[in-house]
Design a protein around this motif. Structure first.
Motif, PDB file in Angstrom:
ATOM      1  N   ALA A   1      -7.619  -3.388   4.369  1.00 50.58           N
ATOM      2  CA  ALA A   1      -9.148  -2.661   4.221  1.00 50.58           C
ATOM      3  C   ALA A   1      -8.549  -1.064   4.350  1.00 50.58           C
ATOM      4  CB  ALA A   1      -9.223  -2.652   5.549  1.00 50.58           C
ATOM      5  N   ASP A   2      -7.291  -0.413   4.485  1.00 48.48           N
ATOM      6  CA  ASP A   2      -6.831   0.609   4.559  1.00 48.48           C
ATOM      7  C   ASP A   2      -7.504   1.841   3.818  1.00 48.48           C
ATOM      8  OD1 ASP A   2      -5.357  -1.140   2.564  1.00 48.48           O
ATOM      9  OD2 ASP A   2      -3.800  -0.099   3.128  1.00 48.48           O
ATOM     10  N   GLY A   3      -7.374   1.454   2.617  1.00 43.82           N
ATOM     11  CA  GLY A   3      -8.650   1.909   1.142  1.00 43.82           C
ATOM     12  C   GLY A   3      -9.332   2.036   1.774  1.00 43.82           C
ATOM     13  N   VAL A   4     -10.120   0.997   2.427  1.00 42.54           N
ATOM     14  CA  VAL A   4     -11.642   1.603   3.248  1.00 42.54           C
ATOM     15  C   VAL A   4     -11.560   2.976   4.005  1.00 42.54           C
ATOM     16  CG1 VAL A   4     -13.745   0.332   3.767  1.00 42.54           C
ATOM     17  CG2 VAL A   4     -12.642  -0.730   2.298  1.00 42.54           C
ATOM     18  N   VAL A   5     -10.655   1.969   4.668  1.00 41.24           N
ATOM     19  CA  VAL A   5     -10.486   3.405   5.817  1.00 41.24           C
ATOM     20  C   VAL A   5      -9.734   4.863   4.926  1.00 41.24           C
ATOM     21  CG1 VAL A   5      -8.383   4.303   7.655  1.00 41.24           C
ATOM     22  CG2 VAL A   5      -9.853   1.736   7.544  1.00 41.24           C
ATOM     23  N   SER A   6      -8.992   4.585   4.696  1.00 39.34           N
ATOM     24  CA  SER A   6      -8.821   6.225   3.827  1.00 39.34           C
ATOM     25  C   SER A   6      -9.893   6.759   2.807  1.00 39.34           C
ATOM     26  CB  SER A   6      -7.710   5.910   2.963  1.00 39.34           C
ATOM     27  OG  SER A   6      -7.384   5.371   1.577  1.00 39.34           O
ATOM     28  N   SER A   7     -10.777   6.024   2.901  1.00 37.80           N
ATOM     29  CA  SER A   7     -11.554   6.887   1.700  1.00 37.80           C
ATOM     30  C   SER A   7     -13.307   6.952   3.388  1.00 37.80           C
ATOM     31  CB  SER A   7     -12.252   5.954   1.086  1.00 37.80           C
ATOM     32  OG  SER A   7     -13.733   4.881   1.812  1.00 37.80           O
ATOM     33  N   LEU A   8     -12.919   7.361   4.223  1.00 39.21           N
ATOM     34  CA  LEU A   8     -14.119   7.573   5.201  1.00 39.21           C
ATOM     35  C   LEU A   8     -13.698   8.777   6.056  1.00 39.21           C
ATOM     36  CD1 LEU A   8     -13.764   4.659   7.484  1.00 39.21           C
ATOM     37  CD2 LEU A   8     -15.941   4.971   6.094  1.00 39.21           C
ATOM     38  N   PRO A   9     -14.489   9.987   5.997  1.00 35.38           N
ATOM     39  CA  PRO A   9     -14.060  11.712   5.807  1.00 35.38           C
ATOM     40  C   PRO A   9     -13.265  10.803   7.606  1.00 35.38           C
ATOM     41  CG  PRO A   9     -16.131  10.760   7.512  1.00 35.38           C
ATOM     42  CD  PRO A   9     -16.290   9.448   6.148  1.00 35.38           C
ATOM     43  N   ASP A  10     -12.922  10.592   8.881  1.00 34.76           N
ATOM     44  CA  ASP A  10     -12.432  11.276   9.443  1.00 34.76           C
ATOM     45  C   ASP A  10     -11.259   9.814   9.693  1.00 34.76           C
ATOM     46  OD1 ASP A  10     -10.918  12.605  11.059  1.00 34.76           O
ATOM     47  OD2 ASP A  10     -12.366  12.483  12.208  1.00 34.76           O
TER      48      ASP A  10
ATOM     49  N   ALA B   1     -13.809  -6.858   9.604  1.00 32.23           N
ATOM     50  CA  ALA B   1     -14.405  -8.112  10.360  1.00 32.23           C
ATOM     51  C   ALA B   1     -12.783  -9.112  10.121  1.00 32.23           C
ATOM     52  CB  ALA B   1     -14.858  -8.827  10.279  1.00 32.23           C
ATOM     53  N   LEU B   2     -12.521  -9.343   9.498  1.00 32.48           N
ATOM     54  CA  LEU B   2     -11.222  -9.316   9.400  1.00 32.48           C
ATOM     55  C   LEU B   2     -10.061  -8.564   9.833  1.00 32.48           C
ATOM     56  CD1 LEU B   2     -11.324 -10.190   4.769  1.00 32.48           C
ATOM     57  CD2 LEU B   2     -10.743 -11.844   6.850  1.00 32.48           C
ATOM     58  N   ALA B   3      -9.486  -7.332   9.745  1.00 38.69           N
ATOM     59  CA  ALA B   3      -9.288  -6.445  10.412  1.00 38.69           C
ATOM     60  C   ALA B   3      -8.976  -7.171  12.701  1.00 38.69           C
ATOM     61  CB  ALA B   3      -9.473  -5.472  10.493  1.00 38.69           C
ATOM     62  N   ARG B   4     -10.295  -7.366  12.307  1.00 36.95           N
ATOM     63  CA  ARG B   4     -10.213  -7.498  14.145  1.00 36.95           C
ATOM     64  C   ARG B   4     -10.362  -8.715  14.197  1.00 36.95           C
ATOM     65  NH1 ARG B   4     -17.293  -7.502  14.804  1.00 36.95           N
ATOM     66  NH2 ARG B   4     -16.922  -5.708  14.273  1.00 36.95           N
ATOM     67  N   ALA B   5     -10.113  -9.578  13.480  1.00 38.44           N
ATOM     68  CA  ALA B   5      -9.701 -11.253  13.722  1.00 38.44           C
ATOM     69  C   ALA B   5      -7.847 -11.003  14.137  1.00 38.44           C
ATOM     70  CB  ALA B   5     -10.008 -11.956  12.748  1.00 38.44           C
ATOM     71  N   PHE B   6      -7.646  -9.650  13.012  1.00 40.07           N
ATOM     72  CA  PHE B   6      -6.052  -9.662  12.735  1.00 40.07           C
ATOM     73  C   PHE B   6      -5.046  -8.715  13.651  1.00 40.07           C
ATOM     74  CE2 PHE B   6      -6.730 -10.351   7.544  1.00 40.07           C
ATOM     75  CZ  PHE B   6      -6.742 -11.663   7.627  1.00 40.07           C
TER      76      PHE B   6
ATOM     77  N   VAL C   1      -3.497  -1.035  15.797  1.00 33.08           N
ATOM     78  CA  VAL C   1      -5.550  -1.580  14.752  1.00 33.08           C
ATOM     79  C   VAL C   1      -4.793  -1.365  13.766  1.00 33.08           C
ATOM     80  CG1 VAL C   1      -7.434   0.001  13.950  1.00 33.08           C
ATOM     81  CG2 VAL C   1      -6.662  -0.074  16.518  1.00 33.08           C
ATOM     82  N   GLU C   2      -3.965   0.167  12.689  1.00 36.71           N
ATOM     83  CA  GLU C   2      -3.825   0.035  11.817  1.00 36.71           C
ATOM     84  C   GLU C   2      -2.674  -1.533  11.435  1.00 36.71           C
ATOM     85  OE1 GLU C   2      -0.907   3.595  11.710  1.00 36.71           O
ATOM     86  OE2 GLU C   2      -2.721   5.387  11.751  1.00 36.71           O
ATOM     87  N   ARG C   3      -2.214  -1.976  11.522  1.00 36.64           N
ATOM     88  CA  ARG C   3      -1.720  -3.145  11.113  1.00 36.64           C
ATOM     89  C   ARG C   3      -2.307  -4.125  10.637  1.00 36.64           C
ATOM     90  NH1 ARG C   3       0.062  -8.152  12.312  1.00 36.64           N
ATOM     91  NH2 ARG C   3       2.234  -8.875  11.277  1.00 36.64           N
ATOM     92  N   ALA C   4      -3.788  -4.116  12.282  1.00 41.98           N
ATOM     93  CA  ALA C   4      -4.733  -4.727  11.636  1.00 41.98           C
ATOM     94  C   ALA C   4      -5.639  -4.467  10.493  1.00 41.98           C
ATOM     95  CB  ALA C   4      -5.933  -5.243  12.781  1.00 41.98           C
TER      96      ALA C   4
ATOM     97  N   GLY D   1     -10.903  -6.978  18.379  1.00 36.02           N
ATOM     98  CA  GLY D   1     -10.834  -8.473  18.499  1.00 36.02           C
ATOM     99  C   GLY D   1      -9.316  -8.109  19.349  1.00 36.02           C
ATOM    100  N   TYR D   2      -8.681  -7.562  20.305  1.00 35.46           N
ATOM    101  CA  TYR D   2      -7.609  -7.370  20.709  1.00 35.46           C
ATOM    102  C   TYR D   2      -7.753  -6.234  22.108  1.00 35.46           C
ATOM    103  CZ  TYR D   2      -3.292  -8.492  22.961  1.00 35.46           C
ATOM    104  OH  TYR D   2      -2.396  -9.310  24.318  1.00 35.46           O
TER     105      TYR D   2
END
Length: 695
Positions: free
Chosen positions: A546-555, A595-600, A537-540, A526-527
């Motif tokens: 989406a931080d809950g989604v990311v924290s649940s991912l294996p890496d 996708a929202l994080a990409r726009a943000f 990236v973390e701020r977006a 997105g930028y």
């Protein structure tokens, strides 16, 4: 603010929409015209061959090929030669010199055999003398093989630089073409043949020649002439003519066998892992540039330079690996053709049979090898000339594609610089706007008119197929309109360069792209300027909830997201240098947050004036929707609460739409109602009915 001239423009009756997108309008008798004329079917004006079809060899196409040689080919040769002038000149020189080797080899063998025959006939034969003759032939072949190895390595460098130039130019131009340009079927055919031309530099499989391969025609002619001269010098008397006839028959026999479909192929070498990874990354960048699915986001997020740089890095990595392996494979001993050498030695036992004949064994050997070489060389020359003839038209497609100008890009004399409003946001005035998709009879938008002041929020609502997403794409300058006018900050949008305009916009498309890459890269696209900034990236990600989604991912952010279709191809490390063995799939709602994080990533930048969201929360629950729109509202306002960015969102959720300053109710391609939530409820029209039904 709009000037009086702008209002006069808006008041004029716009021209009638064309029935189909106009084809490019190059100058008369341009390379484009010549290319298009070569594709026209005989006696069927306006009908064309399928892209890549071989052109008939007739007088008309011969004239076109001759003209293209002057208009396009010579200029392209100069450019390719200029990449490596010394090496290219050396390559062409060595090609001609190497074409003399077969005739010289046959003559050398004939001399050795004749001398050996003379020694045996005279009775002074010794094994030491035979050893000396064989050693001298092996030494000559070693020198010849060393020269072949050097020439092959030099040619690899020249061809590799030419490949890089052609592919980079093609990719650079492709990513800059917009959706309206690519919607023209003639343009798509042109780009398809241009791509075939670029692939011809890899040789084999396409039945085509690249410009650098044209020198093979000169080499083949030189080889044929040298063999004919050798045959003429050895022909003396009736017996020699009989041997010559016998040699011709023996040489044509293999050709007859090949006509029956008997062939011998060498196995393909296995690519090293590093080269395979680089090639896959290179192909993925090409996919991003060529894919219609990704085209809107490539244009709006300005991914052109990033795609070109990523492709070039992968290309150079693959090239360095390929060149090193080709040099290893071109060792001197591996290139000596011992089978041919042993074939020559097999003639030695025939010396005893020819001692009483006026014909020498050397003549027999020279005749047989030269005639066979001439027959094969003539066949190769005919095939090469045929491919060169077809290659001229594909070359013209490449040259013509370089002349294409994106239809949304204004002429240099009409272009103006985008200027933001003093307090931020964007003034949007739409008057009588209409649009019809190519190939459709009914317009998708009809006589759309509305005004949006800087900092205002607009909700576009309506039933499926009412034209909501089409209107958003026109406002984003992804597609063009046919009728009416669109002014941004008092300037006709057609006078703004789309790439510059897109720098002041961010968006979530309804059909957003899903990349088989890391979370960091899926968001960072997105930028691109801040893709390597982990805090950005973390701020977006936090803004998109989406931080809950990311924290649940294996890496975490480095997890590679699996996607369907082309993007399921595994690429360790994705687009960056961070490699991760962890892969994971996401649900529809989780992808929507990405996708929202990409726009943000870009939304909070001070020079971004417009945020467009096309069904951004369709896969989220009501609570998540409220959080997202609270975030959008916060981003669009200053710390003191003053509006500083315009927000346009398309939604089916009317409870969300009521938060907007203005609402556009769309039905069958028109805005049937426009105003605030309260005003539209008081009208008790279509919006009020839709709202009551949703409660």
């Amino acid at each position: 603010m709009l000037s009086s001239e702008d209002f006069q423009f808006l008041s004029r009756s716009p021209p009638a929409p064309p029935k189909k997108p106009p084809s490019p309008a190059p100058p008369p008798d341009s390379v484009y015209d010549l290319w298009l004329a070569s594709r026209e079917l005989p006696a069927q004006r306006g009908s064309y061959f399928v892209p890549g079809t071989q052109r008939p060899l007739n007088l008309a196409n011969a004239r076109l090929a001759y003209t293209l040689t002057h208009r396009c080919t010579l200029d392209l040769f100069k450019v390719l030669w200029g990449l490596n002038p010394f090496r290219t000149t050396l390559m062409m020189t060595l090609q001609v010199v190497r074409s003399l080797f077969p005739a010289f080899r046959g003559y050398s063998q004939a001399l050795i055999i004749d001398e050996l025959q003379s020694l045996i006939a005279s009775g002074s034969f010794t094994w030491f003398r035979l050893f000396c003759l064989v050693s001298s032939e092996l030494l000559r072949r070693s020198v010849e093989s060393a020269l072949d190895s050097f020439a092959a390595a030099n040619e690899d460098v020249v061809v590799e630089s030419a490949r890089f130039y052609i592919e980079h130019k093609q990719l650079e131009h492709r990513v800059r073409l917009d959706v309206p340009t690519l919607s023209d079927p003639i343009v798509r055919d042109l780009l398809q043949e241009s791509d075939l031309f670029a692939r011809s530099f890899y040789g084999g499989g396409f039945g085509l020649l690249s410009p650098l391969d044209f020198v093979h025609i000169i080499s083949l002619i030189t080889e044929i002439i040298s063999h004919i001269f050798l045959i003429y010098s050895l022909t003396n008397g009736a017996i020699h003519l009989c041997i010559l006839t016998l040699s011709i028959l023996s040489a044509t026999l293999p050709l007859l066998i090949s006509r029956l479909g008997i062939s011998f192929e060498h196995p393909e070498p296995v690519c090293p892992t590093q080269e395979a990874r680089a090639a896959e990354r290179q192909e993925r960048m090409r996919h991003l540039a060529y894919s219609d699915v990704h085209r809107p986001e490539v244009a709006l997020f300005g991914l052109e330079r990033w795609i070109l740089k990523s492709w070039a890095d992968a290309r150079q990595m693959a090239s360095s690996s390929g060149l090193s392996s080709s040099w290893r494979d071109s060792s001197v001993m591996s290139r000596i053709n011992f089978s041919e050498f042993m074939f020559a030695l097999q003639n030695i036992p025939l010396v005893l049979l020819l001692q009483t004949s006026s014909a020498s064994l050397g003549s027999l050997s020279a005749y047989r090898s030269s005639i066979q070489s001439v027959v094969y060389a003539i066949g190769n020359l005919m095939a090469t000339s045929k491919m060169a003839f077809q290659g001229l038209f594909l070359m013209s497609a490449f040259c013509a594609s370089m002349e294409l100008r994106p239809r949304l890009q204004p002429k240099d004399e009409d272009a103006v610089t985008y200027r933001s409003m003093p307090n931020g946001g964007m003034s949007i005035v739409v008057k009588g706007l209409s649009y019809t998709y190519p190939g459709m009879s009914e317009p998708a938008l009809k006589d759309i008119s509305f005004t949006l002041q800087p900092g205002e929020t607009l909700a576009i609502v309506g039933y499926n197929g009412s034209g909501k997403s089409t209107l958003a794409k026109i406002l984003l300058r992804i597609i063009d309109f046919e009728k009416g006018a669109l002014f941004v900050n008092g300037v006709d949008i057609r006078r703004l360069n789309p790439s510059e305009y897109h720098q002041h916009i961010t968006t979530v498309f309804q059909s957003f792209s899903k990349f088989n890459s890391t979370v960091t890269e899926n968001v960072g696209l997105g930028y691109v300027d801040k893709m390597e900034s982990k805090p950005a990236v973390e701020r977006a990600v936090r803004l998109a909830e989406a931080d809950g989604v990311v924290s649940s991912l294996p890496d975490g952010l480095r997890t590679i997201l699996d996607t369907p279709g082309f993007d399921t191809i595994s690429y360790p490390g994705g687009f960056s240098n961070h490699q991760s063995p962890h892969h994971s799939g996401l649900s529809g709602g989780e992808w929507q947050r990405i996708a929202l994080a990409r726009a943000f990533m870009r939304a909070n930048e001070p020079d971004v004036d417009l945020l467009v969201f096309d069904e951004p929360t369709s896969s989220l629950d009501a609570h998540a929707q409220k959080q997202i729109f609270d975030t959008i509202q916060k981003i669009s306002r200053s710390p003191s609460g003053e509006p500083r960015k315009n927000v346009i969102f398309i939604t089916h959720r009317l409870a969300i739409a009521r938060r907007a300053d203005k609402i556009a109710m769309m039905e069958n391609g028109i805005i049937s109602e426009f105003g605030s939530h309260e005003a539209l409820l008081q009208k008790n029209g279509s919006y009020a009915a839709l709202y009551q039904a949703s409660i």
